[in-house]
Motif scaffolding. Sequence first.
Motif, short mmCIF file in Angstrom:
data_model
loop_
_atom_site.label_atom_id
_atom_site.label_comp_id
_atom_site.label_asym_id
_atom_site.label_seq_id
_atom_site.Cartn_x
_atom_site.Cartn_y
_atom_site.Cartn_z
N UNK A 147 0.86 -1.18 0.00
CA UNK A 147 0.00 0.00 0.00
C UNK A 147 0.90 1.23 0.00
N UNK A 148 1.02 1.88 -1.16
CA UNK A 148 1.96 3.00 -1.28
C UNK A 148 1.63 4.13 -0.33
N UNK A 149 0.35 4.49 -0.24
CA UNK A 149 -0.04 5.61 0.63
C UNK A 149 0.33 5.34 2.08
N UNK A 150 0.10 4.14 2.53
CA UNK A 150 0.42 3.79 3.92
C UNK A 150 1.92 3.69 4.12
N UNK A 151 2.61 3.11 3.15
CA UNK A 151 4.05 2.88 3.28
C UNK A 151 4.83 4.20 3.35
N UNK A 152 4.37 5.21 2.60
CA UNK A 152 5.14 6.45 2.50
C UNK A 152 4.35 7.67 2.96
N UNK A 153 3.30 7.46 3.74
CA UNK A 153 2.55 8.53 4.38
C UNK A 153 2.07 9.55 3.34
N UNK A 154 1.37 9.07 2.33
CA UNK A 154 0.86 9.92 1.25
C UNK A 154 -0.62 10.15 1.45
#
Length: 276
Positions: free
Chosen positions: A138-145
């Motif tokens: 999950x990109x948003x969760x992984x990199x706080x997006x």
Amino acid sequence: MHRENLEHYSPRDDNPYEITAEQRMKMVSSLLEERPPVGEHPVVCYRLSSDDPFADIARSIECEVFHNEFDTDPENPKNDPANMKNEYSPYEATSTFFLSIDRESENAIGALRVIKNSTNSAEGFKTLDDVPAEYARDFAQEYDVDDFSKVWDIGTVAVLREYRSQAGNVSGQLYAGMYATALSEQVKHFVSVIDTRVYTKMRDYLGIPFQPLYDMPEINYLNAQSQFVYGEVDTFLPSVRKKRRKLIFSKQVRDATAPLVGKANDALQFEDKIPK
């Protein structure tokens, strides 16, 4: 691969990746005539929207470099004009190009493509769309997006072989143009897929702070050993400056990183500049 962006883009009847060398030279001459460069820098960088007629110069550079460098098996090309059109057509509407031109020879010598996405989703970025399923997170969760309009995908960077010996100056200029624009648009995150050899040079030689995306190992991607990467925009300039200080006596490093710290701002043929 997401193709929702196609509805915003009217592709040409022909294939823009098939432009001949003669056609490209004529287009470059027209670009220089219609939009005369400001400043004295011998190599200048233009920023072109996807539907700009001169953006096809950048597309032809992408195709020439990738096809010549990575398609070692003529029976299975991944980067010929037909495949390039297929690979990138879903992302044409949200692409912006940075194009380096040698003013004296009137040659287009390098191109960088940024893929943007105005939807609040990780879908529609080529890098994230192409992450193999076994590594996907999950990109948003992984990199706080929390805002995907603040994410840019550096879709391609391509420099003609005969201009790569200039201590990284051309690729440095392309990244400088991209970075200056990212600062202006308050972008926070970069993603990309980079040839492993180039990635090592960028990290160790230029100080560009990219790290493996999702801690992925290098993999074969479109016929090239490549690294999926992530970077924070805020760390870009401080990291390059740190590398310059560390290697203060290396003229090669200082020359190569000069565009990245704003020392060649006059080469950028648009208002956005890198703070010195």
